[in-house]
Design an enzyme around this catalytic site. Structure first.
Site, mmCIF file in Angstrom:
data_model
loop_
_atom_site.group_PDB
_atom_site.id
_atom_site.type_symbol
_atom_site.label_atom_id
_atom_site.label_comp_id
_atom_site.label_asym_id
_atom_site.label_seq_id
_atom_site.Cartn_x
_atom_site.Cartn_y
_atom_site.Cartn_z
ATOM 1 N N PRO A 12 0.609 -1.381 -0.206
ATOM 2 C CA PRO A 12 0.053 0.051 -0.107
ATOM 3 C C PRO A 12 0.742 1.100 0.015
ATOM 4 O O PRO A 12 0.620 2.286 -0.519
ATOM 5 C CB PRO A 12 -0.812 -0.152 1.162
ATOM 6 C CG PRO A 12 -0.885 -1.628 1.443
ATOM 7 C CD PRO A 12 0.313 -2.339 0.907
ATOM 8 N N TYR A 13 2.105 1.304 0.730
ATOM 9 C CA TYR A 13 2.849 2.355 0.661
ATOM 10 C C TYR A 13 3.157 2.897 -0.936
ATOM 11 O O TYR A 13 2.973 3.999 -1.263
ATOM 12 C CB TYR A 13 3.976 2.168 1.439
ATOM 13 C CG TYR A 13 5.052 3.184 1.169
ATOM 14 C CD1 TYR A 13 4.889 4.487 1.858
ATOM 15 C CD2 TYR A 13 6.302 3.070 0.631
ATOM 16 C CE1 TYR A 13 5.992 5.617 1.400
ATOM 17 C CE2 TYR A 13 7.256 4.038 0.290
ATOM 18 C CZ TYR A 13 6.806 5.316 0.660
ATOM 19 O OH TYR A 13 8.002 6.240 0.550
ATOM 20 N N GLY A 14 3.795 1.777 -1.534
ATOM 21 C CA GLY A 14 3.952 2.012 -2.964
ATOM 22 C C GLY A 14 3.065 2.435 -3.849
ATOM 23 O O GLY A 14 2.911 3.324 -4.637
ATOM 24 N N THR B 18 0.223 4.051 -2.782
ATOM 25 C CA THR B 18 -0.160 5.528 -2.436
ATOM 26 C C THR B 18 0.770 6.576 -3.176
ATOM 27 O O THR B 18 0.416 7.728 -3.552
ATOM 28 C CB THR B 18 -0.060 5.732 -0.862
ATOM 29 O OG1 THR B 18 1.224 5.756 -0.432
ATOM 30 C CG2 THR B 18 -1.117 4.890 -0.163
#
Length: 328
Positions: free
Chosen positions: A140-142, A144
């Site tokens: 999810p970090y990537g 976003t």
């Protein structure tokens, strides 16, 4: 033009602030201090404490400070946490960015520089990662960060802002000991912590298809990250409205995790005490991620100046400032 640096009290943000201020660029800082340190912002730099989710506060800051350019670094950035709390990461990183862009458009901001990440590439199976490689983030970090790039580019084209997204690789080092990273989430501080505790550093996976079986990464000094922001901000100030840049920020040279730990042992004086132990691979760790740094050289004439030893030496000075018992 005045630049508003969101997240300017954080580790990378404070270095960007330092570089732009020393170069004579008018700057101000907007930070919620959830992870930032107010002492990193000089007293003569305008400072507003607030969340990027607070649109009214953002508009007030942009207007009061006569901001014409934004450098957006404020974000949540821990990969493991993003897997555990994806909705939190989408709210903070995507909705926070949307709120900021909305305020920037309302206030007539002409340039917007977005802090992205090599995490947008996912697990690239290539020797050198170029900016035109298809993006396939694996957490999810990537996701976003990739969504953020899309939003920045679309907003710039629709509303006449010159925009840029900078994809960082593995950041290390410190310009001064006082600005060193206080988190223990990346390889260099993780090894420092183990050595300070009298424990062996850990290598996650030693059976990759690389020279010594450990992952290969592209480490970049945070001071080089900062100078890349300065170069990009100045370029945006001269670009036509609606134009966009997407650039890797790396050295273009890979080093294995085992090699990096060996250098850390040498620089810190721990020597063979820094000999690592092996643990199983972590899910999602690609064998090799090394930037192509050609495009930013062609576009801006920028290239990294600091080598690995400078990164480790400067990071160690910052660690020892907070952990004097670690020094040998």
């Amino acid at each position: 033009m005045t630049w508003l640096i969101t997240g300017g009290a954080g580790f990378i943000g404070a270095h960007v602030l330092r570089a732009m201020r020393e170069a004579g660029e008018p700057v101000a800082v907007y930070d919620d201090l959830s992870t930032g340190d107010r002492s990193r912002v000089p007293a003569d730099v305008p400072f507003v404490r607030g969340s990027t989710l607070d649109g009214d506060r953002l508009r007030g800051a942009l207007r009061e400070l006569s901001v014409r350019g934004v450098v957006h670094l404020a974000a949540k950035k821990q990969v493991a946490e993003s897997v555990e709390r994806p909705l939190y990461y989408y709210r903070e990183n995507v909705e926070g960015l949307r709120s900021l862009l909305d305020a920037a458009v309302d206030c007539g901001v002409g340039a917007f520089l977005f802090s992205s990440s090599a995490a947008v590439y996912g697990m690239p199976d290539v020797a050198s990662v170029t900016e035109d490689l298809p993006c396939a983030p694996i957490n999810p970090y990537g996701e976003t960060k990739l969504a953020g790039e899309w939003m920045v580019r679309a907003a710039g084209r629709a509303h006449g802002m010159a925009t840029a997204s900078l994809r960082y690789f593995n950041v290390a080092g410190a310009a001064t000991p006082q600005l060193a990273d206080t988190g223990v989430f990346n390889l260099v501080p993780m090894v420092f912590e183990k050595l300070t505790e009298g424990a062996a550093p850990v290598v996650f996976g030693d059976d990759y298809d690389t020279g010594d079986g450990t992952c290969v990464r592209d480490f970049i000094h945070v001071d080089d990250i900062a100078s890349a922001h300065l170069a990009t901000a100045r370029a945006l100030a001269d670009r036509a409205p609606g134009t966009d840049l997407t650039l890797n920020i790396g050295r273009g040279r890979g080093v294995s995790v085992r090699e990096m730990i060996g250098l850390i042992g040498e620089v810190t004086g721990y020597g063979t005490a820094a000999r690592p132990v092996s643990a199983p691979r972590r899910p999602g760790d690609p064998a090799r991620v090394v930037a192509s740094a050609d495009l930013i050289l062609d576009e801006l004439g920028w290239s990294a100046r600091h080598d690995l030893r400078a990164m480790v030496t400067s990071a160690w000075a910052g660690w020892c400032l907070r952990h004097p018992e670690a020094r040998r």
